[in-house]
Design a protein around this motif. Structure first.
Motif, PDB file in Angstrom:
ATOM      1  N   ARG A 186     -10.763  44.223 -40.160  1.00  0.00           N
ATOM      2  CA  ARG A 186      -9.740  43.950 -39.139  1.00  0.00           C
ATOM      3  C   ARG A 186      -9.501  42.451 -39.141  1.00  0.00           C
ATOM      4  O   ARG A 186     -10.262  41.681 -38.530  1.00  0.00           O
ATOM      5  N   LEU A 187      -8.453  42.051 -39.813  1.00  0.00           N
ATOM      6  CA  LEU A 187      -8.158  40.629 -39.993  1.00  0.00           C
ATOM      7  C   LEU A 187      -7.037  40.230 -39.045  1.00  0.00           C
ATOM      8  O   LEU A 187      -5.976  39.762 -39.453  1.00  0.00           O
ATOM      9  N   GLY A 188      -7.303  40.437 -37.794  1.00  0.00           N
ATOM     10  CA  GLY A 188      -6.372  40.141 -36.724  1.00  0.00           C
ATOM     11  C   GLY A 188      -7.079  40.327 -35.398  1.00  0.00           C
ATOM     12  O   GLY A 188      -8.229  40.773 -35.355  1.00  0.00           O
ATOM     13  N   PRO A 189      -6.416  40.001 -34.292  1.00  0.00           N
ATOM     14  CA  PRO A 189      -7.087  40.023 -32.984  1.00  0.00           C
ATOM     15  C   PRO A 189      -7.258  41.428 -32.419  1.00  0.00           C
ATOM     16  O   PRO A 189      -6.432  42.318 -32.631  1.00  0.00           O
ATOM     17  N   THR A 190      -8.360  41.609 -31.718  1.00  0.00           N
ATOM     18  CA  THR A 190      -8.613  42.784 -30.886  1.00  0.00           C
ATOM     19  C   THR A 190      -9.348  42.285 -29.644  1.00  0.00           C
ATOM     20  O   THR A 190      -9.686  41.105 -29.545  1.00  0.00           O
TER      21      THR A 190
ATOM     22  N   LEU B  14     -21.058  46.450 -38.218  1.00  0.00           N
ATOM     23  CA  LEU B  14     -19.815  45.767 -37.872  1.00  0.00           C
ATOM     24  C   LEU B  14     -20.153  44.300 -37.635  1.00  0.00           C
ATOM     25  O   LEU B  14     -20.912  43.972 -36.728  1.00  0.00           O
ATOM     26  N   PHE B  15     -19.590  43.448 -38.498  1.00  0.00           N
ATOM     27  CA  PHE B  15     -19.901  42.024 -38.465  1.00  0.00           C
ATOM     28  C   PHE B  15     -18.702  41.190 -38.043  1.00  0.00           C
ATOM     29  O   PHE B  15     -17.576  41.430 -38.495  1.00  0.00           O
ATOM     30  N   ASP B  16     -18.964  40.211 -37.192  1.00  0.00           N
ATOM     31  CA  ASP B  16     -17.979  39.173 -36.903  1.00  0.00           C
ATOM     32  C   ASP B  16     -17.732  38.383 -38.187  1.00  0.00           C
ATOM     33  O   ASP B  16     -18.678  37.970 -38.870  1.00  0.00           O
ATOM     34  N   TRP B  17     -16.470  38.194 -38.539  1.00  0.00           N
ATOM     35  CA  TRP B  17     -16.127  37.565 -39.812  1.00  0.00           C
ATOM     36  C   TRP B  17     -16.599  36.112 -39.881  1.00  0.00           C
ATOM     37  O   TRP B  17     -17.028  35.635 -40.930  1.00  0.00           O
ATOM     38  N   HIS B  18     -16.546  35.410 -38.755  1.00  0.00           N
ATOM     39  CA  HIS B  18     -16.894  33.986 -38.755  1.00  0.00           C
ATOM     40  C   HIS B  18     -18.406  33.768 -38.800  1.00  0.00           C
ATOM     41  O   HIS B  18     -18.903  32.995 -39.625  1.00  0.00           O
TER      42      HIS B  18
ATOM     43  N   LEU C  43     -11.555  38.026 -26.322  1.00  0.00           N
ATOM     44  CA  LEU C  43     -10.752  38.232 -27.519  1.00  0.00           C
ATOM     45  C   LEU C  43     -11.646  38.181 -28.759  1.00  0.00           C
ATOM     46  O   LEU C  43     -12.319  37.176 -29.007  1.00  0.00           O
ATOM     47  N   ASN C  44     -11.663  39.257 -29.533  1.00  0.00           N
ATOM     48  CA  ASN C  44     -12.446  39.287 -30.772  1.00  0.00           C
ATOM     49  C   ASN C  44     -11.745  38.504 -31.869  1.00  0.00           C
ATOM     50  O   ASN C  44     -10.519  38.480 -31.948  1.00  0.00           O
ATOM     51  N   GLY C  45     -12.552  37.911 -32.743  1.00  0.00           N
ATOM     52  CA  GLY C  45     -12.021  37.371 -33.980  1.00  0.00           C
ATOM     53  C   GLY C  45     -11.978  38.462 -35.044  1.00  0.00           C
ATOM     54  O   GLY C  45     -12.176  39.647 -34.760  1.00  0.00           O
ATOM     55  N   TRP C  46     -11.715  38.077 -36.280  1.00  0.00           N
ATOM     56  CA  TRP C  46     -11.733  39.031 -37.388  1.00  0.00           C
ATOM     57  C   TRP C  46     -13.113  39.680 -37.473  1.00  0.00           C
ATOM     58  O   TRP C  46     -14.132  39.081 -37.108  1.00  0.00           O
TER      59      TRP C  46
ATOM     60  N   TRP D  95     -17.163  39.810 -48.538  1.00  0.00           N
ATOM     61  CA  TRP D  95     -16.455  38.668 -47.925  1.00  0.00           C
ATOM     62  C   TRP D  95     -15.494  38.128 -48.973  1.00  0.00           C
ATOM     63  O   TRP D  95     -15.781  37.174 -49.679  1.00  0.00           O
ATOM     64  N   LEU D  96     -14.345  38.764 -49.101  1.00  0.00           N
ATOM     65  CA  LEU D  96     -13.443  38.529 -50.232  1.00  0.00           C
ATOM     66  C   LEU D  96     -12.339  37.530 -49.937  1.00  0.00           C
ATOM     67  O   LEU D  96     -11.528  37.245 -50.822  1.00  0.00           O
TER      68      LEU D  96
END
Length: 276
Positions: free
Chosen positions: A217-221, A240-244, A257-260, A274-275
């Protein structure tokens, strides 16, 4: 199934009945909230039903349709419910059946139990310390007494499928350019990639099932969009990992607000994906 899980499943079923009454009506009003997201009578009715059940637990509730609660009040909560009474309102408004009721129990910022229920489809997912499960209800489930219905619910333990080709699940309404770039990079890595579109928290549930390998999910949730789904995924052995931070997503943060994030099925190594 523990006491809290049973209570939340019952709440989600009763809320689902109210949602379907609105969904099946000839017309329902839609108004926009301050962030331009849609709000319907079904969102509010579902919230009221769920709140009536959760009040009995004496555990505080953070709901998308509840009162705004300042962080200085929430910060002292070591345990709370995080609720989305109707996840996928855009799908609901479009008369798609891919909307869900999401209820999660969070302790020390981690979702330890979650229920995701898709009323129109009759798909019920739950995850807790005993594992993750899916039950498919009869077409006329909404006409049944909930207690009697639960006596006959049989859950299949997840994961219960194994996709042969690398499968990515993506949002119906939020397929971003970044997601497209991720899929192209994954194709270079894996060769063939199958992309499946789903609405609401069903994307995470497909990963928990094993029907999909990844959900980037490369957008806000928001926190209420993901807490219950994360609980089901983790109970199935997935992650499920926080992208940052590259760490499991935490909850009851100051900023809701979640990040990616990246959701992976059981057995996958996040370091390989992590592509971007």
């Amino acid at each position: 199934m523990n006491q809290h899980t049973y209570l939340v499943i019952k709440a989600s079923l009763e809320a689902g009945k109210e949602i379907l009454k609105v969904f099946n009506s000839d017309d329902f009003g839609v108004r926009l909230k301050s962030d331009d997201s849609p709000l319907t009578e079904a969102d509010l009715k579902s919230h009221q039903v769920i709140a009536s059940y959760l009040d009995a637990t004496d555990i505080p509730v953070l709901s998308e349709e509840g009162d705004a609660i300042e962080y200085n009040q929430r910060s002292g909560w070591t345990k709370l419910w995080i609720v989305d009474p109707l996840d996928g309102t855009k799908e609901f408004v479009k008369r798609s059946g891919e909307f869900t009721v999401n209820i999660a129990l969070v302790e020390d910022q981690r979702p330890i139990m979650g229920v995701v229920f898709a009323p129109y489809l009759g798909w019920l997912y739950w995850g807790d310390a005993s594992g993750a499960y899916k039950a498919e209800l009869a077409d006329d489930w909404q006409d049944m007494n909930v207690d009697e219905l639960l006596e006959n619910v049989v859950g299949i333990q997840l994961p219960c499928q194994e996709a042969e080709v690398c499968t990515v699940v993506a949002s119906v309404s939020h397929f971003s350019k970044e997601t497209e770039t991720f899929v192209k990079a994954l194709e270079e890595k894996e060769g063939t990639v199958n992309v499946v579109s789903r609405g609401s928290s069903l994307k995470m549930c497909l990963v928990a099932e094993g029907a999909a390998h990844l959900y980037p999910r490369l957008g806000p949730t928001m926190e209420w969009d993901t807490a219950a789904g994360q609980a089901v995924v983790e109970a199935s052995g997935g992650q499920l990992f926080d992208w940052h931070s590259k760490a499991p997503m935490k909850y009851n943060r100051k900023d809701l607000l979640n990040g990616w994030f990246l959701t992976l099925a059981k057995g996958l190594n996040a370091a390989d994906y992590w592509l971007l």
